[in-house]
Design a protein around this motif. Structure first.
Motif, PDB file in Angstrom:
ATOM      1  N   LEU A  98       0.796  -1.249  -0.049  1.00 21.54           N
ATOM      2  CA  LEU A  98       0.061  -0.042  -0.126  1.00 21.54           C
ATOM      3  C   LEU A  98       0.937   1.422  -0.102  1.00 21.54           C
ATOM      4  CD1 LEU A  98      -2.781  -1.126   2.454  1.00 21.54           C
ATOM      5  CD2 LEU A  98      -2.692  -1.709   0.135  1.00 21.54           C
ATOM      6  N   TYR A  99       1.755   1.445  -1.148  1.00 24.52           N
ATOM      7  CA  TYR A  99       2.578   2.540  -1.317  1.00 24.52           C
ATOM      8  C   TYR A  99       1.924   3.925  -0.925  1.00 24.52           C
ATOM      9  CZ  TYR A  99       4.825  -1.344  -3.155  1.00 24.52           C
ATOM     10  OH  TYR A  99       5.606  -2.635  -3.378  1.00 24.52           O
ATOM     11  N   GLU A 100       0.827   4.025  -1.132  1.00 29.28           N
ATOM     12  CA  GLU A 100       0.119   5.360  -1.211  1.00 29.28           C
ATOM     13  C   GLU A 100      -0.706   5.739   0.079  1.00 29.28           C
ATOM     14  OE1 GLU A 100      -2.156   6.312  -4.922  1.00 29.28           O
ATOM     15  OE2 GLU A 100      -0.971   5.009  -6.032  1.00 29.28           O
ATOM     16  N   LEU A 101      -0.632   4.676   0.982  1.00 30.22           N
ATOM     17  CA  LEU A 101      -1.421   4.703   2.341  1.00 30.22           C
ATOM     18  C   LEU A 101      -0.742   6.135   3.041  1.00 30.22           C
ATOM     19  CD1 LEU A 101      -3.716   2.980   3.482  1.00 30.22           C
ATOM     20  CD2 LEU A 101      -2.133   2.069   5.071  1.00 30.22           C
ATOM     21  N   LYS A 102      -1.715   7.061   3.530  1.00 32.34           N
ATOM     22  CA  LYS A 102      -1.284   8.052   4.451  1.00 32.34           C
ATOM     23  C   LYS A 102      -1.733   7.735   5.848  1.00 32.34           C
ATOM     24  CE  LYS A 102      -0.783  11.109   0.529  1.00 32.34           C
ATOM     25  NZ  LYS A 102      -1.481  12.589   0.021  1.00 32.34           N
ATOM     26  N   GLU A 103      -2.972   7.022   5.952  1.00 30.06           N
ATOM     27  CA  GLU A 103      -3.311   7.028   7.153  1.00 30.06           C
ATOM     28  C   GLU A 103      -3.769   5.467   7.479  1.00 30.06           C
ATOM     29  OE1 GLU A 103      -6.787   9.661   8.470  1.00 30.06           O
ATOM     30  OE2 GLU A 103      -6.189  10.762   6.758  1.00 30.06           O
ATOM     31  N   LEU A 104      -3.122   4.987   8.764  1.00 30.14           N
ATOM     32  CA  LEU A 104      -3.273   3.380   9.182  1.00 30.14           C
ATOM     33  C   LEU A 104      -3.781   3.316  10.419  1.00 30.14           C
ATOM     34  CD1 LEU A 104      -2.927   0.477   8.559  1.00 30.14           C
ATOM     35  CD2 LEU A 104      -0.556   0.608   9.253  1.00 30.14           C
ATOM     36  N   TYR A 105      -4.854   2.641  10.732  1.00 30.45           N
ATOM     37  CA  TYR A 105      -5.474   2.307  12.092  1.00 30.45           C
ATOM     38  C   TYR A 105      -5.726   0.942  12.155  1.00 30.45           C
ATOM     39  CZ  TYR A 105      -6.678   7.416  11.197  1.00 30.45           C
ATOM     40  OH  TYR A 105      -6.593   8.791  10.933  1.00 30.45           O
ATOM     41  N   ILE A 106      -4.905   0.433  13.022  1.00 29.87           N
ATOM     42  CA  ILE A 106      -5.271  -0.908  13.689  1.00 29.87           C
ATOM     43  C   ILE A 106      -5.571  -0.759  15.232  1.00 29.87           C
ATOM     44  CG2 ILE A 106      -4.167  -3.220  13.659  1.00 29.87           C
ATOM     45  CD1 ILE A 106      -2.427  -2.318  11.376  1.00 29.87           C
ATOM     46  N   SER A 107      -6.652  -0.982  15.606  1.00 31.01           N
ATOM     47  CA  SER A 107      -7.086  -0.751  16.946  1.00 31.01           C
ATOM     48  C   SER A 107      -7.659  -1.827  17.295  1.00 31.01           C
ATOM     49  CB  SER A 107      -7.668   0.563  17.024  1.00 31.01           C
ATOM     50  OG  SER A 107      -6.917   1.756  16.836  1.00 31.01           O
ATOM     51  N   CYS A 108      -7.474  -2.187  18.790  1.00 31.20           N
ATOM     52  CA  CYS A 108      -8.464  -3.114  19.573  1.00 31.20           C
ATOM     53  C   CYS A 108      -8.439  -4.435  19.048  1.00 31.20           C
ATOM     54  CB  CYS A 108      -9.998  -2.767  19.423  1.00 31.20           C
ATOM     55  SG  CYS A 108     -10.295  -0.942  20.382  1.00 31.20           S
ATOM     56  N   ASN A 109      -7.127  -5.066  18.580  1.00 33.80           N
ATOM     57  CA  ASN A 109      -7.013  -6.309  18.244  1.00 33.80           C
ATOM     58  C   ASN A 109      -5.903  -6.961  19.311  1.00 33.80           C
ATOM     59  OD1 ASN A 109      -8.345  -6.656  15.459  1.00 33.80           O
ATOM     60  ND2 ASN A 109      -7.488  -4.805  15.214  1.00 33.80           N
ATOM     61  N   PRO A 110      -5.702  -8.254  19.029  1.00 33.15           N
ATOM     62  CA  PRO A 110      -4.769  -9.052  20.136  1.00 33.15           C
ATOM     63  C   PRO A 110      -3.411  -9.194  19.401  1.00 33.15           C
ATOM     64  CG  PRO A 110      -6.415 -10.536  19.213  1.00 33.15           C
ATOM     65  CD  PRO A 110      -6.877  -9.276  18.866  1.00 33.15           C
ATOM     66  N   LEU A 111      -2.804  -7.943  18.748  1.00 33.11           N
ATOM     67  CA  LEU A 111      -1.657  -8.276  17.859  1.00 33.11           C
ATOM     68  C   LEU A 111      -0.592  -8.173  18.961  1.00 33.11           C
ATOM     69  CD1 LEU A 111      -1.877  -5.441  15.021  1.00 33.11           C
ATOM     70  CD2 LEU A 111      -1.657  -7.927  14.766  1.00 33.11           C
ATOM     71  N   LEU A 112       0.272  -9.119  18.499  1.00 29.53           N
ATOM     72  CA  LEU A 112       1.577  -9.047  19.297  1.00 29.53           C
ATOM     73  C   LEU A 112       2.840  -8.247  18.864  1.00 29.53           C
ATOM     74  CD1 LEU A 112       1.296 -12.830  20.607  1.00 29.53           C
ATOM     75  CD2 LEU A 112       0.923 -10.599  22.029  1.00 29.53           C
ATOM     76  N   SER A 113       2.826  -8.345  17.305  1.00 33.30           N
ATOM     77  CA  SER A 113       3.835  -8.008  16.830  1.00 33.30           C
ATOM     78  C   SER A 113       3.322  -7.225  15.544  1.00 33.30           C
ATOM     79  CB  SER A 113       4.943  -8.777  16.508  1.00 33.30           C
ATOM     80  OG  SER A 113       4.372  -9.793  15.720  1.00 33.30           O
ATOM     81  N   LEU A 114       4.271  -6.325  14.826  1.00 35.82           N
ATOM     82  CA  LEU A 114       4.084  -5.859  13.596  1.00 35.82           C
ATOM     83  C   LEU A 114       5.017  -6.554  12.507  1.00 35.82           C
ATOM     84  CD1 LEU A 114       3.862  -2.084  14.376  1.00 35.82           C
ATOM     85  CD2 LEU A 114       1.949  -3.752  13.833  1.00 35.82           C
TER      86      LEU A 114
END
Length: 689
Positions: free
Chosen positions: A89-105
């Protein structure tokens, strides 16, 4: 959490609406996740729910790519892993990843170089990848409500960053690189675990405050258990903190100057005293010399002039090395340099060819020089309580050695030649002995239990024959590999025979089997399979092809988990996986609709999947001696008694031997009704109907 509701939560809601509208207006062809060639490989350890979340996120990413979207919002879908395709997603300017059980990126997050705003909030992140530093256009970055323990130094490369929200994490320190963020206007560090504030934080062009309100501009430290400076100082602001550090530095400098001067004077006095004793010993042609309990950090080279010396004792000093002149003491018979700070010995030590007793205990030796093998008269070599992780082969040349004290070092492996020395090999705490004492070393090759059995057992372990020819560790491992191959071949032969004879029962037990042949899946008529007391650490996915199986016993192995394919055994009635190393169960266990007995005692289970409640035919569950600390509320829904003992009740869940805290063991002992009341009193709701 209210600090930037207007900034993050509203942004997330807006992002959700915009993404929905974008998806609805798109005229592109819909994606078929199951048939797409570039779909990411499914993680075998994912639950069905996690896989569904992953697939959903992947679809959202693909849709955003097609639409060349500027914004992506992945909100509360139980996502545990971000698909690597996000990097496209080379053109992405805003990223929201919320309220998930993510342990890593994923590391690929660094490819999103167009990002201006990134809100990855209320997940379970414990660390950030260094690639975060590649997001050079970021202006807003939030990791509020995670479990971050530290920050990568690369965060200092975000030169355009204006807002950095790190509140409600577990940070105990800050990388100094943060001070490079010269455009930063807000740094929210509230509710972390900072106990010490770095002095450089006062050099940043920002106010420092202690408050719960919305941060307009500055650094917020509210809610941290600060000790340096104390909280009452921090509450007074930046100037008070600066003054605190200045006062502390002045006090420390004055103290250090006094301390350093005193230390130099003491060391000089100790050196002069040692030199005086050496000169006196030389004048008197002394054969003994004691230099002990003085802060001596350097031994005068004049020590080499005492050519008549037979005994030298230097202990409880600050010596970190011996001078090469020590090798000139060729008449020396006993040398004791224990309780010092020695990290090594000079090669000149090998010139002491009359030395009989050498004590270097309680130092910091990490290695010994090969020249130690020249001490042909040596009878006692005491090296206990050092940091040795190996011993030179030349020690085997010391034919007169009667005592080799290696206790309390860091040896993990022994050389095969150690069994050739004419001494007993011991594992004992006490120091009065004859032999080689290895007590207190973290030995793995051979294992400690072998060493405790003595020299003969060690010889057998190394494969040393009666003629004294040692086999290397590599050779021994080759023997083990050969035995394991033999076990595999034997198992494969039994499987092929069972297939040819269409047998319904198969036993593969008591062998060095570390891998089960995939051909096991060809035994489609098998009804009973017993594999116990082997070295198996996993079962192959082909196990799922045994659809006629009614009884499976894989106890007394090294299994840490079960494959998801276990759920394909729809006719299974009994499953034994006792005395292994299981840490979890796959969600697919819910598919074992005919299961009546589930035996899981003596493992390392810390939790149970809720899918077990769907096993309506289950009558007996053994969970004795696991690691369960918390019982799930749903366990009271199951139509079985919950029992804390070793009785032989027919329909029950057995929990004896678990370190339960929720509910406490005394509640569990009272049975289902007491457990149900406990959960209700805690306000966790009544068990579901």
């Amino acid at each position: 959490m209210t600090k930037y509701v207007s900034q993050s939560i509203i942004a997330i809601i807006a992002a959700t609406i915009m993404l929905a509208l974008t998806s609805c207006d798109s005229k592109s062809e819909p994606f078929n996740i199951s048939s797409s060639e570039d779909v990411a490989q499914k993680n075998d350890t994912m639950t069905l729910r996690q896989q569904a979340a992953y697939d959903k996120a992947l679809l959202m990413i693909k849709q955003a790519k097609v639409n060349k979207a500027n914004m992506l919002n992945i909100f509360s879908i139980d996502l545990t892993k971000v698909p690597n395709e996000i990097s496209q997603l080379y053109e992405l300017k805003e990223l929201y990843i919320s309220c998930n059980p993510l342990l890593s990126l994923p590391l690929e997050i660094g490819n999103l170089t167009a990002l201006r705003s990134c809100f990855i909030t209320y997940n379970d992140l414990i660390a950030l990848p260094p690639e975060i530093g590649q997001l050079s256009n970021l202006e807003e970055l939030s990791f509020t409500g995670n479990s971050l323990n530290y920050l990568p130094a690369e965060i200092g490369e975000l030169s355009n960053l204006e807002f950095l929200y790190l509140d409600d994490n577990n940070l105990t320190s800050l990388p100094e690189e943060i001070r490079q963020l010269t455009n930063l206007r807000i740094l929210d560090l509230s509710n972390n675990k900072l106990t010490i504030l770095p002095r450089w934080i006062t050099e940043m062009d920002m106010n420092i405050r202690w408050g719960t309100g919305f941060v307009v501009k500055g650094i917020n430290l509210y809610g941290n258990p600060l000790q340096e400076p104390p909280i009452d100082i921090v509450m007074q602001g930046k100037e008070a903190i600066k003054q605190y550090f200045a006062d502390k530095e002045a006090t420390a400098k004055a103290g250090d100057d006094v301390k350093e001067a005193k230390m130099i004077a003491e060391e000089r006095a100790a050196y002069d005293k040692a030199l005086s004793e050496i000169k006196k010993a030389k004048d008197e042609n002394a054969i003994y010399l004691w230099l002990h309990e003085i802060p001596l950090s350097k031994l005068p080279p004049e020590i080499g002039e005492l050519i008549w010396l037979e005994k030298l004792f230097i202990f409880k000093t600050e010596l970190s090395s011996l001078p090469p002149e020590i090798g000139q003491l060729t008449a020396l018979k006993q040398l004791a340099v224990h309780d010092n700070q020695l990290t090594g010995l000079p090669k000149e030590i090998g010139q002491l060819n009359r030395l009989e007793i050498f004590s270097v205990e309680d130092n910091r030796l990490t290695c010994l020089p090969a020249e130690i093998g020249k001490l042909t008269a040596l009878q006692e070599l005491r090296l206990c309580n050092n940091k040795l992780n190996s011993i030179p082969d030349q020690i085997s040349q010391l034919a007169n050695l009667r005592c080799l004290d290696l206790r309390g070092n860091e040896l993990k492996s022994l050389p095969g030649w150690i069994t050739e020395m004419d001494m007993k090999i011991l594992w004992g705490e006490h120091g009065n002995f004859k032999g080689i004492n290895l007590y207190g070393n973290p030995l793995q090759e051979p294992p400690i239990e072998i060493v405790k059995q003595g020299r003969a057992a060690i010889k057998q372990y190394f494969g040393i024959d009666d003629a004294g020819f040692p086999a290397s560790i590599v050779q021994r491992k080759a023997k083990i590999a050969a035995k394991q191959q033999m076990a595999y071949d034997k198992a494969l032969k039994k499987i092929k025979k069972a297939k040819a004879e269409n047998v319904t029962t198969l036993y593969l037990s008591g062998m060095d089997l570390i891998k089960l042949p995939a051909e096991i899946g060809e035994l489609t008529e098998l009804e009973k399979l017993v594999i116990f007391k082997t070295e198996l650490s996993s079962l192959p996915p082909q196990i799922g092809k045994l659809t006629a199986l009614k009884n499976l016993d894989v106890s007394f192995n090294q299994l840490t988990c079960l494959p998801p394919e276990i759920g394909q055994l729809s006719n299974l009635e009994t499953l034994f996986v006792e005395d292994s190393n299981l840490t979890c169960l796959p969600a697919e266990i819910e598919k074992l609709s005919n299961l009546q007995e589930l035996m899981l005692s003596n493992n390392k289970l810390t939790s149970l999947p809720e899918e077990i409640t769907r096993l309506t035919n289950l009558k007996r569950v053994h969970l004795l001696n696991n690691k369960l600390k918390t019982l799930p509320v749903w366990i009271t829904e199951m139509d079985m008694a919950i029992i804390w003992d070793k009785s032989d009740a027919s329909e029950a869940i057995f929990l004896y031997g678990n370190p339960l805290e929720e509910p406490p063991i005394e509640i569990v002992k009272q049975g289902n009704a007491a457990i149900r009341r406990y959960f209700e009193d805690k306000g966790e709701g009544k068990p579901r109907e």
